[in-house]
Design a protein around this motif. Structure first.
Motif, short mmCIF file in Angstrom:
data_model
loop_
_atom_site.label_atom_id
_atom_site.label_comp_id
_atom_site.label_asym_id
_atom_site.label_seq_id
_atom_site.Cartn_x
_atom_site.Cartn_y
_atom_site.Cartn_z
N GLN A 51 60.79 82.52 74.08
CA GLN A 51 61.35 81.22 73.73
C GLN A 51 60.67 80.65 72.50
OE1 GLN A 51 63.93 79.50 74.87
NE2 GLN A 51 63.82 79.09 77.06
N THR A 52 59.36 80.79 72.42
CA THR A 52 58.61 80.22 71.29
C THR A 52 59.10 80.78 69.97
OG1 THR A 52 56.65 79.92 72.69
CG2 THR A 52 56.31 79.92 70.30
N VAL A 53 59.24 82.12 69.90
CA VAL A 53 59.68 82.75 68.65
C VAL A 53 61.15 82.40 68.36
CG1 VAL A 53 60.08 84.94 67.48
CG2 VAL A 53 58.01 84.60 68.83
N ALA A 54 61.99 82.41 69.39
CA ALA A 54 63.41 82.08 69.19
C ALA A 54 63.55 80.65 68.67
CB ALA A 54 64.17 82.25 70.50
N LEU A 55 62.80 79.72 69.22
CA LEU A 55 62.87 78.33 68.77
C LEU A 55 62.38 78.19 67.34
CD1 LEU A 55 61.58 76.63 72.04
CD2 LEU A 55 63.87 76.40 71.08
N LEU A 77 51.12 86.25 69.21
CA LEU A 77 52.47 86.68 68.82
C LEU A 77 52.46 87.94 67.96
CD1 LEU A 77 54.10 83.21 68.00
CD2 LEU A 77 54.45 84.63 70.03
N LYS A 78 51.31 88.30 67.40
CA LYS A 78 51.22 89.51 66.58
C LYS A 78 50.84 90.74 67.40
CE LYS A 78 49.93 87.06 62.34
NZ LYS A 78 48.83 86.79 61.37
N ARG A 79 50.58 90.58 68.69
CA ARG A 79 50.21 91.73 69.51
C ARG A 79 51.39 92.72 69.57
NH1 ARG A 79 45.86 90.63 74.16
NH2 ARG A 79 44.59 89.08 73.07
N PRO A 80 51.10 94.02 69.65
CA PRO A 80 52.15 95.03 69.48
C PRO A 80 53.03 95.30 70.70
CG PRO A 80 50.04 96.09 69.83
CD PRO A 80 49.75 94.62 69.74
N TRP A 81 52.73 94.72 71.85
CA TRP A 81 53.44 95.12 73.07
C TRP A 81 54.96 94.98 73.01
CZ3 TRP A 81 56.42 91.76 75.92
CH2 TRP A 81 56.28 90.41 75.62
N PRO A 82 55.54 93.94 72.31
CA PRO A 82 57.01 93.82 72.34
C PRO A 82 57.72 94.97 71.62
CG PRO A 82 55.98 91.79 71.56
CD PRO A 82 54.94 92.86 71.52
N GLY A 83 56.99 95.70 70.75
CA GLY A 83 57.62 96.74 69.95
C GLY A 83 57.76 98.07 70.63
N ARG A 84 57.30 98.21 71.88
CA ARG A 84 57.44 99.47 72.61
C ARG A 84 58.88 99.68 73.06
NH1 ARG A 84 55.53 99.08 77.46
NH2 ARG A 84 55.63 101.32 77.78
N ALA A 85 59.36 100.90 72.96
CA ALA A 85 60.71 101.20 73.44
C ALA A 85 60.81 101.01 74.95
CB ALA A 85 61.10 102.63 73.05
N TRP A 86 59.78 101.45 75.68
CA TRP A 86 59.84 101.38 77.14
C TRP A 86 59.76 99.96 77.67
CZ3 TRP A 86 61.58 104.99 80.23
CH2 TRP A 86 61.54 106.32 79.82
N ILE A 87 59.26 99.01 76.87
CA ILE A 87 59.14 97.63 77.35
C ILE A 87 60.50 97.05 77.69
CG2 ILE A 87 59.31 96.45 75.11
CD1 ILE A 87 56.85 95.54 77.89
N VAL A 88 61.55 97.54 77.05
CA VAL A 88 62.89 97.01 77.29
C VAL A 88 63.27 97.24 78.76
CG1 VAL A 88 65.31 97.11 76.62
CG2 VAL A 88 63.52 97.43 74.90
#
Length: 619
Positions: free
Chosen positions: A228-232, A191-202
């Motif tokens: 889902q895991t983080v949202a929950l 969950l600490k990996r940086p991939w979700p923070g990329r602008a292009w990932i959206v």
């Protein structure tokens, strides 16, 4: 003969793309491929790759054809290595990856291909979200995320949150692994990996009607599982420690954003449903190396892309792009909602009314967009119950922008009041760790007593605590007098330095693990809940803002950079008031504000309102 660096040949037409044909190979073997051009209208099947760009200072070699090579980033090298077929499979996959398929040195080609990326991803056979190589027991972490989501699904009929979820010694009573089980650490590492923070990932994650395939090393998992895991965890349905707050919360916040966007991006008619401004606000946390990509990366998924007519052009300056984008959004919708995205700091020379999308405001916006709740969850509060401000009522004002002077002018506005007192900024999280909160509350409450009475019907004390939470409860519903008990519990706890209750404020907001220090008595639990409820509401109100009072006796919340002498402006049709600062006959925008007693349009009913209407220009 020594390998020769690959030279890009010009694409045949604006519809053409490059595809990488990866030769099969085992993990320890070099990467071999060929690169071919294809017309997107009749392209063969291919996978579109989404990955973290990574550091280009230590490149790896991609071997092309017989004797050519390209230097690529280590992260792209890992991605191509892990998605290629194994030697035993003896297959040749076609892959599109921007780091190879776009000539990044050619600005014109780069702009043209970026404008096509929505079509490139949408027409791919599969979108692969590559989150990095296998490391830190990542396969165990991914499997555990799926296990936790399945565990929660079996308990979903209950809307009551079990406090044992936030008490690690009690986890085994719920059928969860003990806290020392390596599954927990493995999942937190993922969950600490940086991939979700990329602008292009959206864009890359949302364009396919079906969710992408998430790949980590050679393992894969359903794309929504981590979201889902983080949202929950943030909803209290899984241990809150899985969703860290503070310095490590960027990936978690971005994961929640991606999950909500994934569920709201497509309308029932399979059409894009979210406009650019909403995307920019939701995705403020997502980062990119070129600030222009904060906008360009979202155009492909914006429902109003054609209406706004913003073109991808890497030759334009960042200031010009941000200003023109803000101009077109305001002109298209005749709305001032974009002004709520203004922060206290800017990296670029911009008019005061133009947001800097590289700098997220520290305070939570009063008009922030809402995202869908993960499907299937029983949620007491729905979006329909969220308290929405309407300071300007149903009034209308004409908004004009002068592109030469870079001014925004409204033809109807009222300078409602002048700020005569401004407190120090409230920084909730560190203040909860000591006695600073009590001192801040007492100092400002003492100041309010000097007002004598309040223009709104509440008592001074009620007006004070309602102002601190901007009129909203912890569930974003409108605060009523009954919420006074939460304030009193919070005020008393602050006076005690939050002794015995600090760990009861959700870790989602404190950045601490809820693993110990829980009482068992129902009365204590109730007190802790009351304190936590007000603390959460405070984070959506006064946190990162200053408390203020005006010459007319009103209380409010203003941007931290507000000064005595700044004025409060009410504009017909605007959802919130704004703090302005005089600037040579015009004004500079300081930011949005909350003024207790006028957020439902009450100011429009004042006898002086019509006579005080005037033109106001922002520079």
């Amino acid at each position: 003969m020594a390998p020769i660096q690959y030279q890009y040949s010009k694409l045949e037409s604006p519809n053409h793309i490059r595809l990488i044909y990866l030769s099969s190979g085992d993990p320890h073997e070099p990467l071999y491929c060929t690169i071919q051009h294809a017309n997107l209208k009749d392209a063969p099947q291919y996978h579109a790759l989404s990955y973290v760009w990574g550091d280009s200072r230590k490149p790896k070699r991609l071997q092309i054809g017989g004797n050519h090579y390209l230097d690529i980033t280590l992260s792209l090298f890992h991605a191509l290595r892990d998605v290629r077929a194994t030697r035993a499979e003896r297959m040749c996959y076609a892959v599109w990856a921007d780091g190879v398929c776009i000539n990044q040195a050619d600005l014109d080609e780069r702009a043209q291909q970026v404008s096509m990326m929505s079509s490139i991803y949408r027409q791919s056979t599969h979108i692969i979200t590559y989150i990095g190589p296998e490391a830190d027991n990542s396969k165990l972490g991914l499997d555990f995320a799926h296990e936790l989501c399945s565990w929660e699904h079996r308990r979903r009929d209950s809307i009551t949150l079990d406090p044992r979820l936030q008490m690690s010694p009690k986890w085994t009573e719920l059928g969860l692994p003990a806290p020392e089980n390596p599954k927990w650490e493995a999942l937190q590492s993922v969950l600490k990996r940086p991939w979700p923070g990329r602008a292009w990932i959206v864009q890359e994650s949302l364009l396919g009607i079906d969710p992408p395939i998430m790949v980590c090393g050679r393992s894969s998992v359903h794309w929504m599982v981590l979201c889902q895991t983080v949202a929950l965890a943030r909803m209290g349905r899984l241990p809150a420690a899985l969703s860290p707050r503070g310095g490590e919360d960027l990936a978690a916040r971005c994961l929640v954003n991606l999950g909500g966007l994934r569920q709201g991006i497509w309308s029932e008619k399979r059409e894009l449903a979210i406009p650019l401004l909403t995307l920019l606000e939701i995705c403020h946390d997502h980062q990119c190396s070129d600030p222009r990509d904060k906008i360009f990366s979202l155009l492909g998924v914006a429902s109003d892309r054609d209406a706004l007519g913003i073109e991808v052009n890497y030759r334009t300056t960042i200031s010009d792009l941000y200003t023109e984008t803000a101009t077109r959004i305001v002109e298209q919708y005749q709305s001032l909602d974009i002004l709520s995205a203004i922060g206290s700091e800017k990296n670029f020379d911009l008019p005061s009314w133009v947001p800097d999308w590289t700098k997220k405001p520290r305070a939570e916006s009063f008009v922030k967009p809402t995202l869908p709740t993960p499907r299937g969850l029983n949620v007491i509060n729905s979006v329909n119950n969220v308290y929405k401000y309407q300071t300007g009522g149903n009034g209308k004002t004409s908004i004009k922008i002068n592109r030469v002077l870079k001014t925004l002018t409204v033809d109807k506005a009222v300078i409602f009041d002048e700020i005569t007192y401004i407190s120090q900024k409230l920084d909730v999280v560190p203040m909860l760790e000591g006695r600073g909160m009590s001192e801040w509350l007492r100092m400002n409450l003492k100041h309010c007593v000097r007002l004598g009475s309040y223009p709104a019907p509440e008592t001074l004390e009620d007006a004070f605590w309602m102002t601190l939470i901007a009129g909203k409860t912890h569930e974003s519903t409108e605060a009523e007098s009954q919420f006074r008990r939460e304030f009193k519990a919070f005020f008393d706890a602050a006076s005690d330095g939050f002794t015995g209750v600090r760990k009861w404020v959700p870790s989602d907001y404190l950045g601490t693990s809820l693993t110990e220090g829980f009482g068992t008595a129902s009365a204590a639990y109730s007190r802790h809940q009351l304190v936590g409820n007000f603390g959460i509401a405070l984070l959506g109100g006064a946190d990162q803002r200053a408390f203020c009072t005006s010459a007319g006796g009103s209380m409010g919340l203003a941007p931290a950079q507000t000064m005595e002498g700044d004025v409060i402006c009410v504009i017909p049709g605007a959802r919130v008031p704004y703090v302005l600062r005089e600037d040579g006959g015009n004004y500079k925008l300081v930011g949005e504000c909350y003024v207790h007693g006028i957020m439902k349009g009450e100011a429009l009913d004042l006898p002086r309102f019509e006579s005080d209407l005037r033109e106001v220009s922002l520079t």
